[in-house]
Design a protein around this motif. Structure first.
Motif: not given
Length: 322
Positions: A18-20, A22-40, A51-58
């Motif tokens: 999952x880290x890999x 997320x990094x493939x999707x968001x790793x090149x985004x500008x600083x301050x970009x966010x990863x959205x995780x949506x769940x039911x 944060x887009x570089x906090x792929x481990x927590x996400x």
């Protein structure tokens, strides 16, 4: 809700995948970009942002939640803690939702190979991604996604929207019983440009329709809020992610509902009603407010209306607040 039990080593491997992803999707985004995780959660959709570089927590959250409920990730990075298009400034990935064998065969014939391929949980269904060397605008991304979908015979509906959320690997699809895993089929690091990816693919088949896709049972009356005239089948599909078929019934988003009891009426004035939990409403405001935990009165209504205009009436602007 059925829970799948996973061992420690398995969860660790899935978290790395999952880290890999997320990094493939968001790793090149500008600083301050966010990863959205949506769940039911208890039949209501909720969001968390990282944060887009906090792929481990996400990734850890995705894997932890994904064994017991449906989890999704925003394909485009967000610049604020909101999942709509107004939270997106640019897009670093193109994508397509494949739901039959013919689409998959077409995918493999494209001049640029999809770098990421995810088996999305249903038999024969895949999500394909093309990470980009340089970003494109929201309109460019949506036009490109529609072209890819038309070429592949893939889903050309809401999934081409820049604010699309898709199932990440390391989770399960709870549309089936027993739940089925969402798996990585391919995860490469190759990058391309939108122009190269679209080489030889026909122009946008319906650019006008894509920006004016809202259906209404009748045109709004003079002075009537256009949101209140939207066909309930359309706004229920957009807000819940469940297509409204001939039966006019879907599984209620507010409670565990194995036998669909949420009825969608044809006339906008009649709205919707759940024969199971007895929730009901007459407009998209009522449904969205309940799903998003926003009041339909006062200051929260301004945010609620802005989000609904963005989803249901793209290109139109809400009237100025009185």
């Amino acid at each position: 809700m059925r829970t799948i039990h996973a061992t420690g080593p398995r969860q660790a491997r899935e978290t790395q995948d999952v880290q890999r992803y997320l990094h493939a999707l968001h790793g090149r985004a500008t600083a301050g970009a966010l990863i959205e995780v949506r769940y039911r959660h208890r039949a209501v959709m909720r969001s968390a942002f990282f944060a887009r570089d906090d792929t481990y927590a996400a990734a850890r959250m995705i894997v932890r939640l994904g064994i017991s409920t449906d989890v999704y990730v925003g394909v485009a990075a967000r610049r604020s803690r909101y999942g709509g298009k107004t939270a997106i400034s640019d897009v670093w990935t193109l994508w397509a939702d494949l739901d039959d064998v013919d689409s998959f065969h077409e995918l493999e014939q494209l001049p640029v190979r999809a770098a990421i391929l995810i088996a999305s949980g249903s038999a024969g269904h895949f999500h394909a991604y093309w990470p980009l060397k340089e970003p494109v605008s929201i309109l460019e991304a949506e036009a490109a996604n529609r072209r890819l979908a038309a070429q592949l015979g893939a889903d050309r509906g809401a999934v081409t929207n820049a604010a699309t959320i898709l199932r990440p690997p390391g989770t399960y699809s709870f549309k089936t019983s027993p739940p089925t895993p969402v798996l990585v089929e391919r995860l490469e690091t190759s990058l391309s440009t939108a122009a190269v990816i679209l080489t030889g693919i026909a122009e946008d088949p319906s650019p006008a329709a894509a920006t004016t896709s809202t259906t209404t049972s009748t045109p709004p009356r003079p002075g009537q809020d256009p949101v209140r005239a939207v066909d309930p089948a359309h706004y229920v599909t957009v807000l819940t992610g469940q297509a409204v078929g001939r039966s006019r019934k879907i599984s209620c988003p507010f409670h565990e509902d194995r036998t669909p009891s949420f009825h969608v009426y044809e006339d906008p004035a009649d709205g919707w009603y759940c024969f199971g939990c007895k929730r009901h409403g007459h407009t998209a405001y009522d449904l969205a407010g309940a799903l998003w935990h926003l009041d339909t009165r006062g200051p929260a209504f301004v945010q609620l209306r802005a989000r609904l205009y963005e989803l249901l009436l793209p290109g139109q602007t809400p009237p100025a607040r009185r």
